[in-house]
Design a protein around this motif. Structure first.
Motif, mmCIF file in Angstrom:
data_model
loop_
_atom_site.group_PDB
_atom_site.id
_atom_site.type_symbol
_atom_site.label_atom_id
_atom_site.label_comp_id
_atom_site.label_asym_id
_atom_site.label_seq_id
_atom_site.Cartn_x
_atom_site.Cartn_y
_atom_site.Cartn_z
ATOM 1 N N ALA A 99 50.741 26.125 -29.439
ATOM 2 C CA ALA A 99 52.104 26.585 -29.718
ATOM 3 C C ALA A 99 53.033 25.403 -29.962
ATOM 4 O O ALA A 99 53.837 25.408 -30.905
ATOM 5 C CB ALA A 99 52.618 27.434 -28.556
ATOM 6 N N ALA A 100 52.932 24.373 -29.121
ATOM 7 C CA ALA A 100 53.770 23.193 -29.297
ATOM 8 C C ALA A 100 53.436 22.464 -30.597
ATOM 9 O O ALA A 100 54.334 22.002 -31.319
ATOM 10 C CB ALA A 100 53.589 22.253 -28.101
ATOM 11 N N LEU A 101 52.148 22.374 -30.912
ATOM 12 C CA LEU A 101 51.734 21.697 -32.142
ATOM 13 C C LEU A 101 52.275 22.420 -33.371
ATOM 14 O O LEU A 101 52.783 21.786 -34.308
ATOM 15 C CB LEU A 101 50.213 21.627 -32.186
ATOM 16 N N LEU A 102 52.198 23.746 -33.384
ATOM 17 C CA LEU A 102 52.694 24.515 -34.525
ATOM 18 C C LEU A 102 54.217 24.470 -34.618
ATOM 19 O O LEU A 102 54.780 24.580 -35.711
ATOM 20 C CB LEU A 102 52.228 25.974 -34.411
ATOM 21 N N PHE A 103 54.867 24.317 -33.489
ATOM 22 C CA PHE A 103 56.341 24.261 -33.492
ATOM 23 C C PHE A 103 56.854 22.979 -34.143
ATOM 24 O O PHE A 103 57.843 22.997 -34.873
ATOM 25 C CB PHE A 103 56.863 24.372 -32.057
ATOM 26 N N PHE A 104 56.149 21.874 -33.890
ATOM 27 C CA PHE A 104 56.652 20.584 -34.373
ATOM 28 C C PHE A 104 56.015 20.149 -35.690
ATOM 29 O O PHE A 104 56.582 19.310 -36.396
ATOM 30 C CB PHE A 104 56.402 19.500 -33.314
ATOM 31 N N THR A 105 54.829 20.675 -36.024
ATOM 32 C CA THR A 105 54.147 20.233 -37.247
ATOM 33 C C THR A 105 53.552 21.430 -37.976
ATOM 34 O O THR A 105 53.595 22.557 -37.492
ATOM 35 C CB THR A 105 53.014 19.232 -36.911
ATOM 36 N N ARG A 106 52.951 21.171 -39.122
ATOM 37 C CA ARG A 106 52.184 22.166 -39.864
ATOM 38 C C ARG A 106 50.769 21.611 -40.065
ATOM 39 O O ARG A 106 50.438 21.108 -41.129
ATOM 40 C CB ARG A 106 52.837 22.458 -41.212
ATOM 41 N N PRO A 107 49.936 21.704 -39.051
ATOM 42 C CA PRO A 107 48.641 21.009 -39.092
ATOM 43 C C PRO A 107 47.552 21.724 -39.880
ATOM 44 O O PRO A 107 46.461 21.179 -40.034
ATOM 45 C CB PRO A 107 48.262 20.940 -37.603
ATOM 46 N N GLY A 108 47.783 22.922 -40.341
ATOM 47 C CA GLY A 108 46.748 23.651 -41.068
ATOM 48 C C GLY A 108 45.883 24.488 -40.141
ATOM 49 O O GLY A 108 46.304 24.912 -39.060
ATOM 50 N N LEU A 109 44.630 24.699 -40.561
ATOM 51 C CA LEU A 109 43.757 25.618 -39.840
ATOM 52 C C LEU A 109 42.996 24.984 -38.684
ATOM 53 O O LEU A 109 42.521 25.698 -37.799
ATOM 54 C CB LEU A 109 42.739 26.229 -40.822
ATOM 55 N N TRP A 110 42.849 23.661 -38.682
ATOM 56 C CA TRP A 110 41.932 23.060 -37.720
ATOM 57 C C TRP A 110 42.310 23.338 -36.260
ATOM 58 O O TRP A 110 41.418 23.618 -35.440
ATOM 59 C CB TRP A 110 41.756 21.557 -37.977
ATOM 60 N N PRO A 111 43.607 23.292 -35.850
ATOM 61 C CA PRO A 111 43.880 23.586 -34.436
ATOM 62 C C PRO A 111 43.624 25.056 -34.083
ATOM 63 O O PRO A 111 43.262 25.370 -32.946
ATOM 64 C CB PRO A 111 45.351 23.224 -34.270
ATOM 65 N N LEU A 112 43.798 25.933 -35.072
ATOM 66 C CA LEU A 112 43.521 27.345 -34.823
ATOM 67 C C LEU A 112 42.026 27.570 -34.623
ATOM 68 O O LEU A 112 41.608 28.313 -33.732
ATOM 69 C CB LEU A 112 44.042 28.201 -35.979
ATOM 70 N N ALA A 113 41.211 26.927 -35.462
ATOM 71 C CA ALA A 113 39.761 27.051 -35.307
ATOM 72 C C ALA A 113 39.305 26.448 -33.977
ATOM 73 O O ALA A 113 38.458 27.025 -33.277
ATOM 74 C CB ALA A 113 39.052 26.363 -36.471
ATOM 75 N N LEU A 114 39.885 25.297 -33.609
ATOM 76 C CA LEU A 114 39.534 24.672 -32.338
ATOM 77 C C LEU A 114 39.927 25.571 -31.168
ATOM 78 O O LEU A 114 39.167 25.720 -30.201
ATOM 79 C CB LEU A 114 40.221 23.317 -32.223
ATOM 80 N N LEU A 115 41.116 26.181 -31.254
ATOM 81 C CA LEU A 115 41.562 27.085 -30.199
ATOM 82 C C LEU A 115 40.609 28.270 -30.067
ATOM 83 O O LEU A 115 40.273 28.691 -28.956
ATOM 84 C CB LEU A 115 42.977 27.572 -30.499
ATOM 85 N N ALA A 116 40.165 28.825 -31.201
ATOM 86 C CA ALA A 116 39.237 29.954 -31.161
ATOM 87 C C ALA A 116 37.922 29.554 -30.503
ATOM 88 O O ALA A 116 37.351 30.327 -29.709
ATOM 89 C CB ALA A 116 38.993 30.477 -32.572
ATOM 90 N N VAL A 117 37.425 28.361 -30.807
ATOM 91 C CA VAL A 117 36.184 27.891 -30.185
ATOM 92 C C VAL A 117 36.377 27.707 -28.682
ATOM 93 O O VAL A 117 35.504 28.077 -27.874
ATOM 94 C CB VAL A 117 35.723 26.585 -30.847
#
Length: 417
Positions: A99-117
């Motif tokens: 949530a903090a990463l998405l609030f401050f940046t637009r990192p793409g899909l990789w943090p979402l995929a990592l979170l799902a794993v």
């Protein structure tokens, strides 16, 4: 004159503050899960293509299925409450970090995929521990009622989670929704720390050397599988669960989507059918919560599963949306009742020292293997049509009831009074 001291009667689970504390914690955790999945799907669709979003949404399935049996060993070795608390803490931290990463940046899909794993990996230990915990909270005679309460918590979380997640997205996008999910999961941690659990009996089953501390994870897993294989109730119960889930998953997931599309009911019609199913399943959970125990549980399980399979097959042949909603209500009521009773029988007939491992096997069947039937169901519907596939699925589901009725030990199985 001598006085005889009699122990006080056991507190009913729905009036036990300790059980209610666990129930609130579990409900908050399930609400957080529902909000998390909505936020993940929204963020994935916004950050990538539909195909990429689908990969992100399915990324948790592989580690969950691969590690589930090991998660059962962890739950039994370290205790279910400790594992559930640790799992919720890790999930909360991971969701809030994204949530903090998405609030401050637009990192793409990789943090979402990592979170799902990460979620899938943690789920592999969380789910067996959740299944093993009720037996450590209350008397065996109250476990059916606890299963009903747990079912109600799951239904309420599913109904309320989507609107809460949608509200979070509307207010502040995916970061706000992820934050809400993390906070809901966080609420469960202090509540669980305040839950009192019962100690395991000092003795273990023959061949189990866990009390000496000299076993390995592999030997613990093998001991759990032997416990199931040699048990007169658990072995056929696992087969009944596998057949019931295998015949149920396809028609009520991908099959229902195709049914609503071909009948012209659209997404609203599919929603009404799912609502009918949810009402029926909720009614089954409420029945167990109120009654606490149903006599001849093994027999009722088999009959409910067999009749539920008829309702599953009828979905493909009903002429109107209203009739489909009614059929789905019966599917939810009957399969919900058989599923809750299967869970209660599993809880009461498993030695407490093995509950994490036994729950892991049941979870692997329900969440790891039977979902694989969905693509086959979709392909079969495309090749042969809805009616034949629903009929075959209903037959497979009904075989689960046949197993429960045909095996004397399971048919005569009772829940403690």
């Amino acid at each position: 004159m001598t006085a005889t001291l009699t122990p006080p009667p056991a507190v009913q689970a729905h009036r036990d503050p300790n059980v209610l504390r666990w129930l609130v914690a579990y409900t908050c955790s399930m609400l957080g899960d529902s909000v998390y999945y909505l936020a993940l799907s929204w963020a994935a669709v916004r950050a990538g293509s539909p195909a990429q979003a689908g990969l992100v949404m399915s990324a948790s399935a592989v580690p969950r299925a691969v590690l589930m049996l090991g998660g059962g060993v962890v739950a039994d070795r370290f205790g279910p409450r400790r594992v559930v608390v640790g799992s919720d803490a890790v999930r909360c931290a991971a969701v809030l970090a994204v949530a903090a990463l998405l609030f401050f940046t637009r990192p793409g899909l990789w943090p979402l995929a990592l979170l799902a794993v990460v979620f899938g990996t943690v789920d592999a230990v969380f789910m067996p521990a959740v299944g093993a915990l009720p037996a450590r909270l209350t008397e065996p005679g109250q476990l059916a009622r606890v299963q009903g309460m747990r079912g109600l918590a799951i239904r309420c979380s599913g109904v309320a989670g989507a609107p809460l997640g949608g509200l979070g997205v509307a207010v502040g996008g995916a970061p706000a929704a992820f934050t809400l999910a993390g906070l809901l999961i966080a609420v469960s941690v202090p509540l669980l720390l305040g839950v009192r659990i019962r100690d395991l009996p000092a003795e273990n089953l023959p061949g189990d050397d866990a009390s000496t501390g000299r076993t390995t994870a592999w030997s613990d897993l093998a001991a759990g599988l032997r416990h199931i294989r040699r048990h007169r109730v658990l072995a056929p119960l696992m087969l009944a669960i596998a057949l019931g889930d295998l015949g149920f998953v396809g028609p009520l997931n991908v099959g229902l989507t195709l049914l609503a599309d071909r009948r012209g009911w659209g997404a609203p019609g599919m929603g009404w059918v799912l609502a009918g199913y949810a009402v029926g399943a909720g009614a089954a959970s409420l029945l167990l919560t109120v009654r606490g125990r149903l006599p001849r549980a093994g027999l009722v399980t088999g009959v409910a599963c067999a009749l539920g399979s008829v309702a599953v097959g009828a979905l493909a042949y009903v002429p109107t949306l209203a009739a489909a909603v009614g059929a789905a209500l019966f599917v939810g009521l009957l399969t919900g009742l058989s599923g809750a009773l299967c869970g209660a029988l599993l809880q009461t007939h498993t030695d407490p020292a093995y509950l994490g491992r036994v729950t892991a096997v049941a979870g692997l069947i329900s969440l790891g293997l039977t979902p694989l039937s969905m693509p086959f169901a979709a392909a079969a519907i495309g090749a042969w049509g809805l009616g034949p596939v629903y009929a075959v699925s209903a037959t497979v589901c009904g075989l689960g009831g046949v197993v429960a009725l045909a095996v004397p030990a399971l048919r005569r199985a009772e829940l403690p009074g």
